[in-house]
Design a protein around this motif. Sequence first.
Motif, PDB file in Angstrom:
ATOM      1  N   VAL A   1       1.046  -1.084  -0.153  1.00  0.00           N
ATOM      2  CA  VAL A   1      -0.061   0.114   0.061  1.00  0.00           C
ATOM      3  C   VAL A   1       0.891   1.102  -0.224  1.00  0.00           C
ATOM      4  O   VAL A   1       1.603   1.436   1.001  1.00  0.00           O
ATOM      5  CB  VAL A   1      -0.849   0.020   1.117  1.00  0.00           C
TER       6      VAL A   1
ATOM      7  N   GLU B   1      -6.624  -2.953  -1.758  1.00  0.00           N
ATOM      8  CA  GLU B   1      -6.871  -1.765  -1.038  1.00  0.00           C
ATOM      9  C   GLU B   1      -6.326  -0.424  -2.017  1.00  0.00           C
ATOM     10  O   GLU B   1      -5.535  -0.745  -2.753  1.00  0.00           O
ATOM     11  CB  GLU B   1      -5.906  -1.494   0.101  1.00  0.00           C
TER      12      GLU B   1
ATOM     13  N   MET C   1      -2.704   0.358  -3.630  1.00  0.00           N
ATOM     14  CA  MET C   1      -2.113  -0.741  -4.293  1.00  0.00           C
ATOM     15  C   MET C   1      -1.842  -0.196  -5.809  1.00  0.00           C
ATOM     16  O   MET C   1      -2.439   0.376  -6.443  1.00  0.00           O
ATOM     17  CB  MET C   1      -2.708  -1.925  -4.056  1.00  0.00           C
TER      18      MET C   1
END
Length: 367
Positions: free
Chosen positions: A136, A313, A316
């Motif tokens: 992330v 998420e 990403m």
Amino acid sequence: MTGLDMRATEVADKLALLRATLVQEGAGAVRLRGTDWFAWVTAGGSSAVLLTTGVGVAEVLVTQDDACVLTDEIEGERLRAEEVPGGFTFHIEPWAEPELRERFVANAAQGRAVLSDRPVGEELPLPLALRQRKLVLGDAEQARYRLLGREAAEAMTEVLHRARPDWTEQQLAGAGAEALWRRGIHPALVLAAGARRLPLYRHATPSHEPLGERAMLVFCARRHGLYANLTRFVSFGGAGSAPEAQRALMDVEATGLAAVAPGKSLSSVYHALAQAYHHADVEGAIREHHQGGITGYLAREIVATASTATQLEEGMAFAFNPSFGGMKIEDTFLLGPQGLENLTCDPGWPALDVHGRKRPLWLEAQA
């Protein structure tokens, strides 16, 4: 905030995360050996010298009291001056005495476990939650990624506009590598295939054969540890792929991209692609090559499969590469609040609107 301030803040946040992990795991140190984790923790520093290995010429050891770069006398001063930001100390040992590094690590861990991205001996693997955090990307990482993606795409466009059918695949790959290096980008992977080899091999490492009437060029382009992955095609004298086939492949890709959303699993994207291949009457194509997946500090952080449970998420990055019949399509996307952002789009490249997204056509060049 200046670039240096942003980098310092990013490093501080990542060191805080690693130290919180030490507390949660009851460990004494985190040892990061890979070029990917080195770039992550140093906010874009590079430990790579040999481009074809995943372990570089330095490591980072993090304890509650220190964040130390472990390297030897060959590399220490260059890394300090050019790659590693403030906030790190250095342990530099003679290149012929690597055992001194192991003694230093043992002392730093004070008898407790050592966590590592590439564990050796009694070291333990990094916990899943930490590995997920690496996927992330924060604001500063995303900014570096956008610049990398744009410049990698420009390098691709430049080279394929210059390409000629009598070039060999090696000449095309060499021109691609040169265009990347000129922009300060590592050519971590450059594939090239001409007309004869295109339908035969998914991973066409460049040969001495001439391109002929069409060619493919593939980049895995790395800078600051991040990878921009993209694929483009050129045809000479109107000898390109049939427009219907190109559109069919774009529709397969569009189905997969539409499945990328926060909270979904990576396997759901794979299943969407499988259904799209079935609808296009090329069901077996999904078994002929992997479909890509999450990218970032590795060209393929996690490859999508039918059972990949990784939850998607915002923040990403993704690089999917559907393919069949000697064709492939690939760009690098970032998942944000507004959906997928194409990081490797060059407005100068010919494109078609596919389900609201510009997707690359084959470049039609003069023979």
